[in-house]
Design an enzyme around this catalytic site. Sequence first.
Site, PDB file in Angstrom:
ATOM      1  N   ASP A 312       0.862  -1.185   0.000  1.00 42.64           N
ATOM      2  CA  ASP A 312       0.000   0.000   0.000  1.00 42.64           C
ATOM      3  C   ASP A 312       0.899   1.236   0.000  1.00 42.64           C
ATOM      4  OD1 ASP A 312      -1.531   2.190   0.705  1.00 42.64           O
ATOM      5  OD2 ASP A 312      -2.741   1.121   2.182  1.00 42.64           O
ATOM      6  N   LYS A 342      -3.313   9.581  -3.242  1.00 39.76           N
ATOM      7  CA  LYS A 342      -2.746  10.801  -2.643  1.00 39.76           C
ATOM      8  C   LYS A 342      -1.875  11.644  -3.586  1.00 39.76           C
ATOM      9  CE  LYS A 342      -3.089   9.661   2.298  1.00 39.76           C
ATOM     10  NZ  LYS A 342      -4.474  10.070   2.468  1.00 39.76           N
ATOM     11  N   THR A 367     -18.758   2.190 -12.974  1.00 41.89           N
ATOM     12  CA  THR A 367     -19.029   3.093 -14.099  1.00 41.89           C
ATOM     13  C   THR A 367     -17.760   3.823 -14.537  1.00 41.89           C
ATOM     14  OG1 THR A 367     -21.317   3.398 -13.452  1.00 41.89           O
ATOM     15  CG2 THR A 367     -20.363   5.105 -14.864  1.00 41.89           C
TER      16      THR A 367
END
Length: 488
Positions: A312, A342, A367
Amino acid sequence: MLTASSRRATRCLGQTLRGVTTAATIFPNEPSVPTVNTFPGPKSKQELASLARVYDTTTAYFLTDYYQSVGNYIADVDGNKFLDVYSQIASIPLGYSNPKLAELARSPQMVNAIVNRPALGVFPSTDYYEILSQGLLSAAPPGMDQIWTTLSGSDANECAFKAAFMHQAARKRGDASFTAEELSSVMLNQTPGAPVSTILSFSKGFHGRLFGSLSTTRSKEIHKLDIPAFDWPVAPFPQLRYPLEEFISENRAEEQRCILELTQIFETYPKDIAAVIVEPIQAEGGDNHASAWFFQQVRTLTKKYNVLMIVDEVQTGLGTGKFWAHEHWNLDMPPDMVTFSKKVQAAGFFYSGKIGRTKEGYRQFNTWCGDPSKALLAKGIIEQIKDYDLLARAAVTGRNLYDSLAEISVRFPQVSNLRGKNRATFLAFDLPSGKERDAFLVKCRHAGVNAGGSGARAVRLRPGLWFEGKHAEVMLAVFEGVLKDMYK
Ligand SMILES: O=C(O)CCC(=O)C(=O)O
Ligand SMILES: NCCCC(=O)O
C-alpha cells in the site's frame, strides 16, 4: 532569527540547489515567511459556521483560500499564510497553484477529459493508452507493467483485494467453470460462491475506510467503531526503536519476533489467506518503520505460502526520495500489487501478468473505472518530477532536515524517536504525549507552520516536492520557538 540547525540546513540545501530551477522560479509569488495575524480569524469562524450548516466541519483546521495558496504556503480566508508541511494529508505533491499543472488544467485534453468523463470500462477514450503509458506507467514500480485505475486510496486497496480473491479462486479452479452451487450460493452471500477467504494486515496499519479496506485498518479504534467488519487476521508490525542505526540488534530481534508470528499465522490460521497488505512506512498509524530485511522476509513468506503481497503506497508513493518506497527494499521478487493515490492524484494499482484481470469481464468494474482527468494530472506530476529531478532533491532536503531535527532533539529531549532518515522529507518525531503533540501543532499553526500528527503522539512532516532549504529554515525556527515556549 536563524538557529544553528536551521542555518546548517539552509547552507547545505542552498549549495545543492545552486544553478538549478528552484521553487522561487516556479512560484515567483510564494511568500518568503508566514504571516499570521488573528488566528483563527473572524471570517474563518463565520464562514466555517455557514459551511457547518450543510457540511460536517468537525475536523476542519481552518477555512482555506486555495486561490491565495502558492507553492509551500497555504492561505486561510482571513489572509493568514502558513508554511504547509502537511500538504493536504500528504497529497499535494508539487505545491499550491503550481503553474505548470494549471496550464495542463487549461489544455484541450484536460477539458475534454473533464466534460466528457468516460465510463472507461465500456467506452475507453482515444488517449487513455497514451495518458497511462507516458504517465503513470512510466513511473511504474520495477517489474510491473500493468495498471488498474480507481477512485480513491481505499478503493485502490479494495480493488486489489478483489483482484487477489479472484486470482486465488481462479488458481484453485483451474480451467473449470463456475459450478451451479457457486452460482446459486453467491446470490445468498454464502459459500462456496462467496468463499471464506481473508486479507491479512498488520497492527497499526491504515488502508482506508470503506467496508473492505476498513477491516484491514488497525490504526485507531475511532475509525472502526460501529461498522461491521470482516473477521480477518492481523499480524504484529515491528515496534522499532529510533534512531534505527542505534538499536540494530534490538530491532532485528523485534522484527524476527514479528516474522515468526506471521509464519505461525500462515501455518495455523483456520481460513484461507488470499493476500497480505502492508504499508512501507505505516503513516496514519504513527510513522512506524521497518527494515528492508523485514519486508524481504514478508515477500519470501508470502511466496512460500501462496499468499499475494499488496504494498500500500497510497501515502508513501512519490514521498520517500524514490517513486515507490518499496524500491528501498531491494526485493528479489517484486510484490504482486502496489496501490497508489494521494500525491499521485489518480488512484489505482500496478501489477504484472494477469493478477489484475479476469477472463469474464464485469468483475473488476464500475461506471468510472478511474478518471482520465486525474490520470492526465498524474502524468503532468510525473513529468515535472522527472524534469526537475525532484525526488533526488527531496532526498537531499530530507537528509539535511533530519540532521537539523536531530540537533533540535539534543537540545529538547522531549523531541524523541526521530524517524525517516534516508526517506526524503517523510519525517516524524514523537513528543511525550498526544496532548503535548496536539498543543505543539496548534502553537505551530499560530506561529505560521501547518504540520500534522500521526499515531498517538507523533508530529509528521509531509511537505511537497518543492520544499527547499529556505522552507526548512522557516519550519525549524518555528519549531524551536514553540519548543522553547513549551519546555523552557
Ligand atoms: O491520515 C492519514 O494518514 C490517512 C488519511 C486518510 O486517508 C484518512 O484518514 O482516511
Ligand atoms: N487520518 C486523519 C488525519 C487527519 C488529521 O489529523 O489532519
